[in-house]
Every structure is written in structure tokens, then in C-alpha cells.
Design a protein around this motif. Structure first.
Motif, PDB file in Angstrom:
ATOM      1  N   SER A  82       0.896  -1.183  -0.089  1.00 56.46           N
ATOM      2  CA  SER A  82      -0.016   0.075   0.063  1.00 56.46           C
ATOM      3  C   SER A  82       0.691   1.283  -0.100  1.00 56.46           C
ATOM      4  CB  SER A  82      -1.084  -0.011   1.356  1.00 56.46           C
ATOM      5  OG  SER A  82      -0.211   0.025   2.442  1.00 56.46           O
ATOM      6  N   ARG A  83       2.230   1.070  -0.107  1.00 55.43           N
ATOM      7  CA  ARG A  83       2.811   2.244   0.043  1.00 55.43           C
ATOM      8  C   ARG A  83       2.959   3.245  -1.424  1.00 55.43           C
ATOM      9  NH1 ARG A  83       5.278  -2.187   2.145  1.00 55.43           N
ATOM     10  NH2 ARG A  83       5.882  -2.155   4.177  1.00 55.43           N
ATOM     11  N   ALA A  84       3.393   4.222  -1.461  1.00 51.09           N
ATOM     12  CA  ALA A  84       3.690   5.029  -2.819  1.00 51.09           C
ATOM     13  C   ALA A  84       4.754   4.403  -3.446  1.00 51.09           C
ATOM     14  CB  ALA A  84       3.798   6.562  -2.268  1.00 51.09           C
ATOM     15  N   HIS A  85       4.586   4.379  -4.878  1.00 53.85           N
ATOM     16  CA  HIS A  85       5.485   3.762  -5.814  1.00 53.85           C
ATOM     17  C   HIS A  85       5.913   4.890  -6.693  1.00 53.85           C
ATOM     18  CE1 HIS A  85       6.202   1.234  -9.330  1.00 53.85           C
ATOM     19  NE2 HIS A  85       7.240   1.154  -8.838  1.00 53.85           N
ATOM     20  N   VAL A  86       7.288   5.051  -7.028  1.00 58.53           N
ATOM     21  CA  VAL A  86       7.962   5.848  -7.804  1.00 58.53           C
ATOM     22  C   VAL A  86       8.652   4.842  -8.642  1.00 58.53           C
ATOM     23  CG1 VAL A  86       9.132   7.872  -8.521  1.00 58.53           C
ATOM     24  CG2 VAL A  86       7.655   7.624  -6.748  1.00 58.53           C
TER      25      VAL A  86
END
Length: 339
Positions: A82-86
Motif C-alpha cells: 500500500s506504499r507510494a511507488h515511484v
């Protein structure tokens, strides 16, 4: 900074003696010898990563622009959760602009929203990537503000295969050689934090007169999947020096590379990359008889020594002497409008 060494003692002890289970190797690729690997330090890192990720707000996935599909890690979605992804696409300088444009269209069509082309060695695209990571982690301090808490540094983890440039990227983001970085796989053997944008801040509230960092970056060992990737991907990783050289023979990888260079999509590399470097006769043989092509190159350039010639060809490709080349193209290719 958060400390990876702050893992539960039992986990650290268990990890120190962990060894990866032996998986059945993949079927050979076109009859080539099987490439197999799983260094012990990567087995330990994979176990520790799940604990370390609990401290992370943003996952930065780093891939090699020359082989975007082969450096797509099969466990990445699980790690991101569920973490932000770049997504960062490193070595953008090593591929033609037409390949960048085609892959950009493909990623956009696939719904990938936050991706950035970078050249960690020279720093191109790194500032934009840093801004993207801070934007992706902005929710952390928005939530803290609602609770009446002071802001803290955004914590980001850089993940990817060995030698895709994780340490070099972090050093560019930090602005100094904080982490050991070499152009060979397996240099990073542990989890290491580096602070960006705030001197010696600890990531907690800044002391009187001090500045806390705005971003904390976690460098990780390159983690190769326990379950082998396809053998085609393994050969592409080896050709690009994205896995340790102990896993493969230069000679067999060179033969695969020679054949693959003849199959590069139009617009993804020079039309006569091999001919310009090794001559028309060797280039003509490479597609269907790479063994003969290597023998010709060895005779012309290395006194007949094919082992030396194989190392030379791999080095020529990796160092860009054959031109800018993307070994992999998007599944659906449309070069119209690329100029």
C-alpha cells in the motif's frame, strides 16, 4: 536515521545463517547453458527486507533502461503493497530517444503514473525524481499535521536488481559519495540509510538551530528472485552486467548478445552496430552463427583468443561503444511520430 540494524535480534540471527532453497532451473533458452544464481547475502537481504519495509513510506523501483522488462522484479508489487511507488528508469543515456518515447507511451498506456528517466552517473533527471519522491510521501506529514505532530523526513527505499545503479542514484540525490558505488554487481551487501537535504539531522525533530533532512533514502542489496526469472531474462541481465559475473560464462553470454543485437527493433539501436565495430563479415554471421562471428572477431582483434574477444564484446556493449541500444522493446510497438 531509522536503523536497519534495529531488526529483532532473533530475525538477524536467523538471517545470518539463512540459505536459499534450491529451485529447479528454468528451461534453457534456445539450448543455451542455464544461468543460475542466489548469493547468500541476497538470501539474507530478502528475509530482512520485509522488516525494513515497515519503516518506509515510498518505494523507488529502479530498472535498467536497456532491459526494462528483464529488470522488472516479480516481487515488486508485493514489496510496494500500500506504499507510494515511484518508478525510475536508469541509464536513459544508453538507449536511443526513439526507444525512450516508445517505452513512455507504453508505460502511460499501462497506467503507470509516476515514472522518470534518469542518468544516475551524470545526475540527469535526478532532481525531478527527488521532487516526485517527496510528493509521493507528502501524505505522511499531512497525516502528522492532523494529529498535531511535527513533520519528519519522508523515508524512501530504493529497490531493484544488482548493479542497476541504486547506490549511484542515492549518491546523486544526497549530493556526495555517501554510499560505496562500483560498476559491478554485489557491491552493496547491507541496508544503508542516507539523509537528503538537511545536514546531520536524524530524521526526527530537528534540534535547536539544526535542520532535519527532508528525505531519507534506504539503499538495499540487489535482490534476485529465489525463483529464477526466465533464462532469456537471465541472459539479458548478464549481458548488461546487472548480475554477478560468477553466475555466468562470458563466452555464452557474448554469443547470446551477438544474436540479440541482430534482433534489435528498428529505432532501438544503430542499424549496423556490429558492422561498424567488427566488420561486415562478422556482423553478417552474428544472427545465425554467433560462434563464427565471435571467432572472426577474435581472429581480427584478439589474436584468435575467443575468451578475450568475448570479454571485449561485452565491454564494448556495456560501455556504449556499439552505440545507444535498447535490447528490449514494448510488446506493442508504434514508432510513428518518434521523428
Amino acid at each position: 536515521l531509522p536503523r536497519a540494524s534495529a531488526l529483532p535480534r532473533a530475525l538477524a540471527t536467523a538471517s545470518a545463517s539463512a540459505r536459499a532453497p534450491q529451485e529447479a532451473p528454468e528451461a534453457p533458452w534456445d539450448g543455451r547453458p542455464v544461468i543460475s544464481w542466489y548469493p547468500g547475502h541476497i538470501a539474507r537481504a530478502e528475509k530482512q527486507l520485509q522488516e525494513v519495509l515497515k519503516m518506509v513510506d515510498v518505494v523507488v523501483e529502479l530498472r535498467d533502461a536497456r532491459i526494462l522488462e528483464s529488470t522488472r522484479h516479480p516481487l515488486m508489487a508485493q514489496w510496494v503493497g500500500s506504499r507510494a511507488h515511484v518508478l525510475a528508469l536508469n541509464r536513459a543515456d544508453c538507449v536511443p530517444q526513439s526507444a525512450v518515447q516508445a517505452w513512455t507511451r507504453h508505460l502511460e498506456a499501462e497506467g503507470v503514473q509516476d515514472f522518470h528517466w534518469v542518468n544516475a552517473r551524470e545526475g540527469k533527471g535526478v532532481d525531478a525524481l527527488k521532487r516526485a519522491v517527496l510528493r509521493a510521501g507528502a501524505h505522511v506529514n499531512a497525516k502528522r499535521a492532523r494529529k498535531g505532530l511535527l513533520p519528519r523526513a519522508v523515508r524512501a527505499c530504493v529497490l531493484g536488481f544488482p548493479n542497476v545503479g541504486k547506490s549511484a542514484l542515492i549518491n546523486r540525490l544526497v549530493g556526495r559519495a555517501k554510499l560505496r558505488s562500483e560498476n559491478r554487481a554485489g557491491v552493496t551487501r547491507s541496508f544503508t540509510w542516507a539523509a537528503v537535504g538537511g545536514g546531520k539531522g536524524s530524521g526526527r525533530r530537528a534540534s535547536a538551530g539544526g535542520r532535519a533532512p527532508e528525505l531519507q533514502l534506504l539503499d538495499t542489496p540487489g535482490i534476485i528472485p529465489a525463483r529464477q526469472v526466465t533464462q532469456r531474462a537471465a541472459y539479458m541481465l548478464a549481458a548488461c552486467d546487472d548480475i554477478g559475473s560468477a553466475a555466468y560464462e562470458d563466452h555464452t553470454v557474448c554469443l547470446a548478445l551477438l544474436a540479440q543485437l541482430c534482433d534489435v527493433r528498428p529505432g532501438f539501436g544503430p542499424a549496423r552496430a556490429l558492422e561498424g565495430r567488427y566488420g561486415a563479415e562478422a556482423a553478417a554471421a552474428a544472427a545465425n552463427a554467433p560462434e563464427e562471428a565471435l571467432a572472426m572477431i577474435a581472429a581480427a582483434r584478439c589474436g584468435g583468443d575467443e575468451a578475450r574477444a568475448a570479454v571485449m564484446v561485452l565491454r564494448d556493449f556495456r560501455d556504449g561503444r556499439l552505440g545507444t541500444i535498447a535490447l528490449e522493446a514494448p510488446p506493442v510497438l508504434d514508432l510513428a511520430g518518434d521523428g
